[in-house]
Write an enzyme that holds these catalytic residues in place. Structure first.
Site, PDB file in Angstrom:
ATOM      1  N   GLY A   1      41.037  32.429  37.280  1.00  0.00           N
ATOM      2  CA  GLY A   1      40.224  32.771  38.427  1.00  0.00           C
ATOM      3  C   GLY A   1      38.745  32.670  38.097  1.00  0.00           C
ATOM      4  O   GLY A   1      38.351  32.533  36.935  1.00  0.00           O
TER       5      GLY A   1
ATOM      6  N   VAL B   1      34.442  37.260  33.239  1.00  0.00           N
ATOM      7  CA  VAL B   1      35.472  37.594  32.263  1.00  0.00           C
ATOM      8  C   VAL B   1      36.318  36.365  31.964  1.00  0.00           C
ATOM      9  O   VAL B   1      36.600  36.046  30.807  1.00  0.00           O
ATOM     10  CB  VAL B   1      36.353  38.757  32.761  1.00  0.00           C
TER      11      VAL B   1
ATOM     12  N   GLU C   1      42.810  26.201  40.124  1.00  0.00           N
ATOM     13  CA  GLU C   1      42.074  25.942  41.365  1.00  0.00           C
ATOM     14  C   GLU C   1      40.687  25.376  41.096  1.00  0.00           C
ATOM     15  O   GLU C   1      40.238  24.447  41.759  1.00  0.00           O
ATOM     16  CB  GLU C   1      41.847  27.254  42.128  1.00  0.00           C
TER      17      GLU C   1
ATOM     18  N   ASN D   1      36.394  40.103  48.975  1.00  0.00           N
ATOM     19  CA  ASN D   1      36.389  38.654  49.175  1.00  0.00           C
ATOM     20  C   ASN D   1      37.684  38.200  49.843  1.00  0.00           C
ATOM     21  O   ASN D   1      37.703  37.851  50.993  1.00  0.00           O
ATOM     22  CB  ASN D   1      36.192  37.928  47.838  1.00  0.00           C
TER      23      ASN D   1
ATOM     24  N   GLY E   1      43.652  32.262  45.670  1.00  0.00           N
ATOM     25  CA  GLY E   1      44.859  31.649  45.137  1.00  0.00           C
ATOM     26  C   GLY E   1      45.573  32.492  44.109  1.00  0.00           C
ATOM     27  O   GLY E   1      46.560  32.044  43.521  1.00  0.00           O
TER      28      GLY E   1
ATOM     29  N   LYS F   1      31.176  50.943  39.312  1.00  0.00           N
ATOM     30  CA  LYS F   1      30.147  51.797  39.915  1.00  0.00           C
ATOM     31  C   LYS F   1      29.494  52.710  38.880  1.00  0.00           C
ATOM     32  O   LYS F   1      29.396  53.929  39.059  1.00  0.00           O
ATOM     33  CB  LYS F   1      30.755  52.640  41.043  1.00  0.00           C
TER      34      LYS F   1
END
Length: 502
Positions: free
Chosen positions: A268, A272, A293, A383, A387, A407
């Protein structure tokens, strides 16, 4: 005819962006190219946003349905959202203006597995596709369309739309020609055939998109760069997460569960993921492949070093520095990268058959391994699922990564119960934070809970998670997956009321 438009029929249709935007009608469903800020139209959406704003000023509000491959850019999503020009958005978004409109209830959004979009459009689930606005990098003398830096759903948009507007972007490298593999063999049931793809390097289609010239109502010439956000240099947290993932892969190889060259990688988008890819550069693995992707900086570096021999994707998502390098040397990458339609790059059966190693980020995980990758505090979309579901459920090993805190330490990303479920515990093999790695394969729910708490939770929240789990085992309605229903989401409620889960 210009250098990028080498067909007289198409050259005769060149107009200004403002004139092309006038051909889009109020209420139209518009399929636009674009995937992770690559290959989206630049000029027509901006002109359309101005037209929408003018219409609003004279009391004639205008909205369109906006369909894409995935995320685009502020000058597309953001510009149309700012002027209240979007009726329904699908299948994925990442723009702050769009997000604000969705979460304030002023814009409808349907979040879809990216591999499902083309099929649903062919089924007519979302209604008729009125207009396609697709960026390409050129038009051949025979009238074929040379794709640009993403493919996404462009094949489907060109096939399904009643009318087509093309943006020919000369900023895109001319050497992209030949990098794409457009497969025209998909069909709806009962006419489906197996997709003849057995290795990430396989080419099963043709290099260009097809569209009849009489369907094209306008061609717009541009010379505008893709949105290329710089990646933040890896921090200590990202490096620790990457180290855990790399140790895990090495152990899988030594245990005989993975070959030395691993299996095709899926990653993705994010810092990271990029850090893990960078770690592969220095690791013991060679001859790697990717079936994913998006190609990010880290993957490009692996190709340049020879560690990654082949990468199959549907789009790029590169930093400005990497884009400059890629555009300068595009021809050198052409036999090492294949860009496909997202219905192929994300196809669940292909992912399962190739045995992809999937790695994706999350918002939060619960102690039993359920994953929330889209919503903040259960109701605010961030978001979208993108995929990740296409790969997670079908991967050979499904890995999810996240820092243990968010946070500024007020939020634990390991919670008693996730506030929204995108990936169930059944699709999650491994969870990794900077604290450690939990391999959940073969474990019962209670065994998973103990491992996730001890290996993945931050020490500041670990005692409270232990306390919750122990009390749940004493007074839960059942003991297979113990929960205290009156407390399970109390951590989220505490954040909403007090700004902290502590």
């Amino acid at each position: 005819m210009s250098g990028r438009i080498r067909n007289r029929q198409f050259a005769a249709k060149v107009v200004a962006a403002e004139d092309a935007a006038e051909l889009i009608k109020p209420g139209d469903n518009v399929g636009m190219s674009g995937f992770t800020g690559a290959g989206y139209p630049k000029a027509v959406p901006a002109a359309l946003a101005k037209r929408v704003a003018t219409s609003r000023e004279i009391g004639r509000p205008m909205k369109v349905g906006l369909w894409t491959g995935a995320s685009t850019a502020p000058e597309l999503d953001g510009a149309l959202a700012e002027v209240e020009g979007i009726e329904l958005r699908l299948p994925y978004q990442s723009d702050p203006a769009v997000r604000e409109k969705i979460n304030s209830g002023r814009l409808d959004y349907t979040d879809i597995h990216l591999s499902h979009v083309a099929q649903r459009v062919w089924q007519g689930i979302y209604g008729e596709l009125d207009v396609a606005v697709v960026e390409i990098s050129g038009i051949t003398p025979d009238g074929d369309l040379i794709p640009s830096s993403s493919v996404g759903n462009n094949k489907t948009w060109l096939e399904q739309a009643d009318r087509v507007i093309l943006e020919v972007n000369s900023w895109q490298s001319a050497d992209l020609d030949g990098m794409h593999d457009i497969y025209y063999g998909t069909a709806l049931p009962p006419h489906r055939r197996p997709i003849p793809l057995t290795h990430p390097s396989d080419r099963i289609g043709v290099p260009h998109l097809k569209c009849p010239a009489d369907k094209v109502i306008a061609v717009v010439e541009t010379e505008s760069p893709d949105r290329n956000a710089p990646f933040t240099p890896p921090d200590e947290t990202s490096r620790q997460i990457a180290a855990h993932v790399l140790d895990f892969l090495d152990l899988e190889v030594r245990s005989g569960r993975l070959p030395r060259e691993l299996l095709p990688l899926q990653s993705g988008v994010g810092n990271v993921a990029n850090t893990v890819l960078a770690g592969l550069q220095d690791g013991p693995f060679e001859g790697l492949t990717a079936y994913t992707e998006v190609i990010q900086d880290g993957m490009l570096q692996l190709i340049e070093s020879g560690t990654l021999t082949m990468a199959s994707a549907t789009a790029f998502s590169l930093s400005p520095t990497a884009v400059e390098r890629f555009n300068r040397d595009t021809a050198a990458y052409r036999d090492k990268i294949v860009l496909r339609p997202q219905e192929i790059s994300n196809h669940p059966e292909v992912v399962r058959r190739l045995g992809c190693l999937a790695m994706n980020g999350i918002v939060e995980a619960d102690i039993y391994g359920n994953i929330n990758s889209t919503h903040v505090m259960g109701s605010r979309i961030q978001n979208g699922i993108g995929g990740s579901g296409d790969f997670a459920r079908n991967a050979y090993v499904s890995i999810f990564v996240t820092p243990s805190l968010a946070k500024s330490g007020a939020v634990s990303t390991i919670v008693p119960m996730v506030s929204h479920v995108d990936h169930t515990e059944h699709d999650v093999d491994v969870i990794v934070t900077e604290q450690g790695l939990a391999d959940l394969r073969g474990l019962s729910p209670k065994m998973r809970a103990e491992l996730i708490i001890e290996r993945c939770a931050h020490p500041d929240f670990r005692p409270a998670l232990r306390d919750y789990f122990e009390r749940a085992q004493q007074s839960s309605y059942g003991l297979h997956t113990p929960h205290l229903l009156d407390e399970a989401l109390s951590w989220h409620q505490s954040f909403i009321q007090h700004g902290t889960m502590r």
